[in-house]
Every structure is written in C-alpha cells, then in structure tokens.
Design a protein around this motif. Sequence first.
Motif, PDB file in Angstrom:
ATOM      1  N   GLU A  17      -1.786  14.391  17.360  1.00 17.33           N
ATOM      2  CA  GLU A  17      -1.163  14.939  18.549  1.00 17.33           C
ATOM      3  C   GLU A  17      -2.223  15.510  19.496  1.00 17.33           C
ATOM      4  O   GLU A  17      -2.108  15.380  20.716  1.00 17.33           O
ATOM      5  CB  GLU A  17      -0.158  16.015  18.152  1.00 17.33           C
ATOM      6  N   ILE A  53       4.703  13.652  26.380  1.00 21.24           N
ATOM      7  CA  ILE A  53       4.409  13.884  24.968  1.00 21.24           C
ATOM      8  C   ILE A  53       3.700  15.224  24.789  1.00 21.24           C
ATOM      9  O   ILE A  53       4.002  15.979  23.859  1.00 21.24           O
ATOM     10  CB  ILE A  53       3.573  12.723  24.393  1.00 21.24           C
ATOM     11  N   THR A  54       2.768  15.538  25.680  1.00 24.51           N
ATOM     12  CA  THR A  54       2.041  16.804  25.607  1.00 24.51           C
ATOM     13  C   THR A  54       2.989  17.991  25.735  1.00 24.51           C
ATOM     14  O   THR A  54       2.904  18.952  24.964  1.00 24.51           O
ATOM     15  CB  THR A  54       0.966  16.874  26.700  1.00 24.51           C
ATOM     16  N   CYS A  59       0.850  21.365  16.190  1.00 20.11           N
ATOM     17  CA  CYS A  59       0.028  20.281  16.709  1.00 20.11           C
ATOM     18  C   CYS A  59      -0.904  19.759  15.616  1.00 20.11           C
ATOM     19  O   CYS A  59      -1.746  20.483  15.109  1.00 20.11           O
ATOM     20  CB  CYS A  59      -0.773  20.781  17.909  1.00 20.11           C
ATOM     21  N   LEU A  93       4.953  18.411  22.537  1.00 19.92           N
ATOM     22  CA  LEU A  93       4.135  18.928  21.443  1.00 19.92           C
ATOM     23  C   LEU A  93       3.828  20.405  21.608  1.00 19.92           C
ATOM     24  O   LEU A  93       3.840  21.163  20.633  1.00 19.92           O
ATOM     25  CB  LEU A  93       2.836  18.130  21.341  1.00 19.92           C
TER      26      LEU A  93
END
Length: 64
Positions: free
Chosen positions: A30, A16-17, A26, A20
């Motif tokens: 997030e 996920i990081t 962001c 993003l």
Amino acid sequence: MNEQSATLLAVVFGVITVLLVRSRDCKWWEAALIALFGMYAGQTPLLFAADGLVHWVISIATHT
C-alpha cells in the motif's frame, strides 16, 4: 505515456491513497501504491521508471 493516461492513473492512485489513509492500516504494498501516486501526480523524472514497472506488472497480470 500520454497526458490522459497519466491523469487517469493519478486519479486511481489518489482514490486508493485516500482509502488507505482512512483505514489507518498501511502495508508495504500500500505504501508502494502511495509512492506511485506521488510520482504520477508530481510527474517526477522517476515517473518513467515507475511507468515501466507498472506496464511490466500489468503485462504479467494480463499475459499480453
């Protein structure tokens, strides 16, 4: 929390990081996911508080 589930959560938060960061947009939630990834990856003492929060949110979402 056992080592296998901590590793799984670190991988999920890591993916996920990366997504993003690549999107270059962001939001606050997030940023919270990125912070959770850091805590799970680093196994900091705050992990237990974050883990409790994650389990609480999951239990609310699944109503169990």
